[in-house]
Design an enzyme around this catalytic site. Sequence first.
Site, PDB file in Angstrom:
ATOM      1  N   LYS A  54      48.643  38.223  40.774  1.00 24.97           N
ATOM      2  CA  LYS A  54      47.831  39.411  41.056  1.00 24.97           C
ATOM      3  C   LYS A  54      47.843  39.711  42.549  1.00 24.97           C
ATOM      4  CE  LYS A  54      45.221  38.642  36.891  1.00 24.97           C
ATOM      5  NZ  LYS A  54      44.142  37.919  36.222  1.00 24.97           N
ATOM      6  N   GLN A  98      38.465  35.544  37.269  1.00 28.93           N
ATOM      7  CA  GLN A  98      39.563  34.944  36.498  1.00 28.93           C
ATOM      8  C   GLN A  98      38.990  34.029  35.410  1.00 28.93           C
ATOM      9  OE1 GLN A  98      42.946  35.596  36.913  1.00 28.93           O
ATOM     10  NE2 GLN A  98      43.112  34.422  35.015  1.00 28.93           N
ATOM     11  N   ASP A 121      39.168  44.893  35.108  1.00 28.86           N
ATOM     12  CA  ASP A 121      39.748  44.222  33.931  1.00 28.86           C
ATOM     13  C   ASP A 121      39.457  45.026  32.656  1.00 28.86           C
ATOM     14  OD1 ASP A 121      41.325  41.954  34.078  1.00 28.86           O
ATOM     15  OD2 ASP A 121      39.639  40.584  34.414  1.00 28.86           O
TER      16      ASP A 121
END
Length: 293
Positions: A54, A98, A121
């Site tokens: 990322k 995460q 997300d």
Amino acid sequence: MSALILDGKKLSAEIVAGVAVEVSARVQQSLTVPALAVIQVGEDPASSVYVRNKRQACERAGIRSLMYALPAAVTQSELLALVGTLNHNTLVHGILVQLPLPAHIDAATVLERIHPNKDVDGFHPCNIGRLAVRMPDLRSCTPYGVMRLLALAHADMKGLHAVVVGASNHVGRPMGLELLLAGCTVTTCHRFTRDLAEQVAKADILVVAVGRPGLVRGEWIKPGATVIDVGINRLADGRLCGDVEFDVASARAAWITPVPGGVGPMTVAILMENTLRAARKADMALTEEELAE
Ligand code: NAP
């Protein structure tokens, strides 16, 4: 017949390059550089690889990435406090926690604490709910990445029978909503589905997201189907594979995604697009504030 490959690596590179163009246009206009805050708790090796990917995508897109590496023993309230601080920081546009989180932290509570406008997300109940009522905003990265890959194979998906195997909150469920939005007739399979082979055999579009290598046998695939394998599994010899028996499936399908190089890079590319979108939402919020003054 040998299926054509849906190349997620290539499409994701194009998407990230497109984001980079938009970001440099923002810089020219003296607008803020989109910024993504990534929180990692502990040092799970797989998570570290995802976080590094990322960060590298941010570099390619011109997005500022801010890394918060917290010890595995961090308390839930400390993590919630950090999310709260980032929610209020106007220089941060996207927040990503995460997963997985250590067992002593309730992931759902943490994800719900992220402001929906910074939920890059696309996991927040508000953003999943928006998709459910046909008002999508920040869309879950993996399912929307799958839709972008499917668009390469199908100009129009209306009326196709789509079967999703796996019903998790982050992949299977929003995947079904995306396919419904595109006009597919959707069947969702999960661990209580009675005859998985029978359901899979009906699929014009098959999306598998379970996390079990070889769960979907190639011989179940309808000839000419499009097969999207979201699963990422590491075999004993270190190789990565998906959930679908690739060799046999690719002899029957018309289109198929490889693992790796299929859905994985698309997830990261949509994260970049979502961060840009979140930065634009922040611009609009500021404009509304100025108008209200
Ligand atoms: P998850 O949260 O563990 O969910 C797995 C889902 O599969 C659950 O809904 C479960 O059903 C269902 N399931 C379990 N056994 C089944 C069976 N025998 N038949 C049908 N369904 C079954 O996993 P996830 O987060 O959705 O991820 C799934 C896979 O995708 C993993 O391999 C993960 O690494 C991969 N993934 C890849 C990406 C990417 O970017 N490529 C992104 C995210 C995830 P219940 O709901 O009944 O428990």
